[in-house]
Write an enzyme that holds these catalytic residues in place. Structure first.
Site, PDB file in Angstrom:
ATOM      1  NE  ARG A  38      -3.566   2.484   2.620  1.00 55.57           N
ATOM      2  CZ  ARG A  38      -3.613   3.084   3.920  1.00 55.57           C
ATOM      3  NH1 ARG A  38      -2.580   2.418   4.811  1.00 55.57           N
ATOM      4  NH2 ARG A  38      -4.141   4.214   3.942  1.00 55.57           N
ATOM      5  CG  HIS A  42      -1.680   4.998  -0.822  1.00 55.13           C
ATOM      6  ND1 HIS A  42      -2.335   5.739   0.129  1.00 55.13           N
ATOM      7  CD2 HIS A  42      -2.281   3.962  -1.212  1.00 55.13           C
ATOM      8  CE1 HIS A  42      -3.910   4.960   0.116  1.00 55.13           C
ATOM      9  NE2 HIS A  42      -3.598   3.952  -0.729  1.00 55.13           N
ATOM     10  CD1 TRP A 183     -11.874  -5.241  -0.833  1.00 56.17           C
ATOM     11  CD2 TRP A 183     -10.071  -4.937   0.593  1.00 56.17           C
ATOM     12  NE1 TRP A 183     -11.648  -3.862  -0.614  1.00 56.17           N
ATOM     13  CE2 TRP A 183     -10.420  -3.571  -0.049  1.00 56.17           C
ATOM     14  CE3 TRP A 183      -8.676  -5.085   0.995  1.00 56.17           C
ATOM     15  CZ2 TRP A 183      -9.613  -2.574   0.497  1.00 56.17           C
ATOM     16  CZ3 TRP A 183      -8.088  -4.045   1.473  1.00 56.17           C
ATOM     17  CH2 TRP A 183      -8.729  -2.657   1.049  1.00 56.17           C
TER      18      TRP A 183
END
Length: 271
Positions: A38, A42, A183
Site C-alpha cells: 500500500r 500510495h 476483502w
C-alpha cells in the site's frame, strides 16, 4: 553512492532485508507485506499527467503535508518497518526503497515478479509535495475511479481494474480509513480472489456507524463503493476475465504496477 550506480548484488541484498521485516505475528494477519504494498501504491498514485508532478519520484510522503493526507493514514507503519532496511543500505533513496519494497511484497505474497528499476531521487523540501486529495477515495463511485485512474494518471480501463485488484491482499482499519475488514479470506496471499469474491458473493450495504461499505452474507468480508463500481461497465468485463484467469491477472498486474511506480520518474538506472 547514488541509487542508479548500485550493482545488482546490492539490490539483491536490499530485497533480502526487505523480506526479513515482513513477518509479524501480532500485526493484522501476520505480515507487514500488504501495508508495504500500500505504501508503494500510495507513494506513486499522486501522479498527475496534466500537471506532470507527483508520483514515486521524490518520496515526498516523508513530509508532513503528504504523510498526513487522510488517505495515507496508517502508512507510518510501513515507513517505519522499512527504516532498518534504509539504515543498513543508506545508499538507496527512500523513493527507490519504497517502490522496490512494494514489488518485493507482491512477489513474497505469491504474486508476479515486477521488473523494478532504480534511479529515483529523494526531494529535499516539503514544497515538493503534490496537492493533498489526489489518491482514490474508496467512498466514491465509478466517475471518481475514471477521473483518478484514467483522466489524471493516464491508465486504461483494463489497467485500472488490474491495479484495484491489489485489494486481494490486506484489510481496512476503522481507526485509519474508517472502513473495516478484509476483502478476501486470504489477505496475505496475492491471487485473483478479489475478483472472484466481488463477482460471486452476495453483497449488501453494511448497517453500522462507519462509512458506507458492503459486506458478504456472513459479514466476514467487505467491499468499498469503489470496488462495487467495478461491477459496472466499462470495468466489469475485465473483472470477469481476471476472476477466470489468474495468470492473465498476474501478467497484467505486473505491467500495470510497474507503470504506476514509474509515473513521473525521468531518470532510472537499469538493472
Amino acid at each position: 553512492m547514488s541509487t542508479e550506480q548500485a550493482s545488482p548484488d546490492k539490490y539483491l541484498a536490499v530485497r533480502k532485508d526487505i523480506i526479513k521485516v515482513f513477518p509479524k505475528e501480532d500485526y493484522d494477519d501476520g505480515s507487514f507485506a500488504p501495508v508495504v504494498l500500500r505504501l508503494a501504491w500510495h507513494a506513486s498514485g499522486t501522479y498527475d499527467k496534466n500537471h506532470k508532478d507527483g508520483g514515486s519520484d521524490g518520496s515526498t510522503m516523508r513530509y508532513k503535508t503528504e504523510a498526513e493526507d487522510p488517505a495515507n493514514a496508517g502508512l507510518e507503519v510501513a515507513r517505519g518497518v522499512l527504516e532498518p532496511v534504509k539504515a543498513a543500505h543508506p545508499w538507496i533513496s527512500y523513493a527507490d526503497l519504497w517502490t522496490l519494497a512494494g514489488c518485493v511484497a507482491v512477489e513474497h505474497m505469491g504474486g508476479p515478479h515486477i521488473e523494478w528499476t532504480g534511479g529515483r531521487r529523494d526531494k529535499a523540501s516539503e514544497a515538493d509535495c503534490p496537492p493533498v486529495g489526489r489518491l482514490p477515495d474508496g467512498a466514491l463511485g465509478k466517475d471518481h475511479v475514471l477521473d483518478v485512474f484514467v483522466s489524471r494518471m493516464g491508465f486504461t480501463v483494463q489497467e485500472t481494474v488490474c491495479l484495484i485488484g491489489a485489494h486481494t491482499v490486506g484489510r481496512c482499519h476503522k481507526d485509519r480509513s474508517g472502513f473495516d475488514g478484509p476483502w478476501t479470506e486470504t489477505p496475505t496471499r496475492f491471487s485473483n480472489q478479489f475478483y472472484k469474491q466481488l463477482l460471486h458473493n452476495t453483497w449488501k450495504e453494511k448497517k453500522w456507524d462507519g462509512p458506507r461499505q458492503f459486506e458478504d452474507e456472513d459479514g466476514d468480508l467487505m467491499m468499498l463503493p469503489t470496488d462495487m463500481a467495478l461491477l459496472e461497465p466499462p470495468f466489469r468485463e475485465y473483472v470477469e476475465i481476471y476472476a477466470k484467469d489468474k495468470q492473465r491477472f498476474f501478467d497484467d498486474f505486473a505491467a500495470a504496477f510497474l507503470k504506476l511506480i514509474e509515473l513521473g520518474v525521468t531518470k532510472r538506472g537499469r538493472l
